[in-house]
Design a protein around this motif. Structure first.
Motif, mmCIF file in Angstrom:
data_model
loop_
_atom_site.group_PDB
_atom_site.id
_atom_site.type_symbol
_atom_site.label_atom_id
_atom_site.label_comp_id
_atom_site.label_asym_id
_atom_site.label_seq_id
_atom_site.Cartn_x
_atom_site.Cartn_y
_atom_site.Cartn_z
ATOM 1 N N THR A 46 0.808 -1.218 0.000
ATOM 2 C CA THR A 46 0.000 0.000 0.000
ATOM 3 C C THR A 46 0.840 1.266 0.000
ATOM 4 N N ALA A 90 -6.773 6.191 6.599
ATOM 5 C CA ALA A 90 -7.653 6.592 5.491
ATOM 6 C C ALA A 90 -6.839 7.225 4.366
ATOM 7 N N HIS A 94 -6.430 4.361 1.657
ATOM 8 C CA HIS A 94 -7.633 4.466 0.821
ATOM 9 C C HIS A 94 -7.626 5.739 -0.021
ATOM 10 N N PHE A 96 -8.480 7.133 -2.713
ATOM 11 C CA PHE A 96 -9.371 6.943 -3.858
ATOM 12 C C PHE A 96 -9.199 8.001 -4.928
ATOM 13 N N ASN A 107 -12.468 2.092 -2.493
ATOM 14 C CA ASN A 107 -11.603 2.858 -1.598
ATOM 15 C C ASN A 107 -12.272 4.135 -1.102
ATOM 16 N N ASN A 110 -14.363 2.961 1.797
ATOM 17 C CA ASN A 110 -13.521 2.700 2.964
ATOM 18 C C ASN A 110 -12.948 3.984 3.564
ATOM 19 N N PHE A 111 -12.616 4.949 2.722
ATOM 20 C CA PHE A 111 -12.128 6.234 3.228
ATOM 21 C C PHE A 111 -13.196 6.899 4.094
#
Length: 137
Positions: A46, A90, A94, A96, A107, A110-111
């Protein structure tokens, strides 16, 4: 007219809210701890800085702080610290805004899930742990 539905059960509701809020952290913190090498690999994938250190921080915050908050130990400062950790995850995990298609959509969910959890943690920091906690004194 005053809303009084939970007036006589505030401490019980705070306990249930604390438990529900910590379920996610404890489950995933335990998974990170028991599958530590996989956690380090995931952190590297990640783009987390210093993947091994990031994995250690994740385990301590999710499992350690999760258990502490579950039992109501150092609730207010740990809730704020976990909210900041959740913001960091976040942003790092995530992002995005750099993605497209279904990956972006997943994402983004999830964020904003993390943003919502931060709201619950900040509310816990303000309200405190309630009567059913180690902090009750």
């Amino acid at each position: 007219m005053r809303y009084t539905l939970f007036d006589n059960r505030k401490d019980e509701v705070v306990l249930v809210a604390r438990i529900l809020l910590m379920v996610l952290f404890i489950i995933f913190g335990w998974a990170k701890l028991t599958g530590f090498s996989g956690t380090v690999a995931y952190m590297a994938q990640t783009g987390a800085p210093a993947p091994t250190l990031s994995a250690i921080i994740a385990v301590v915050m999710e499992f350690g702080a999760g258990i502490a908050l579950l039992v109501g130990f150092y609730t207010r400062p740990l809730a704020v610290l976990l909210a900041l950790y959740t913001l960091g995850t976040a942003i790092i995990g995530h992002h995005f805004w750099n993605m497209t298609g279904m990956e972006q959509y997943i994402n983004m969910i999830n964020f904003y899930k993390n943003v919502s959890i931060m709201g619950g943690l900040l509310l816990l920091a303000v309200t405190g742990p309630g009567k059913y906690s180690l902090d009750r004194k």
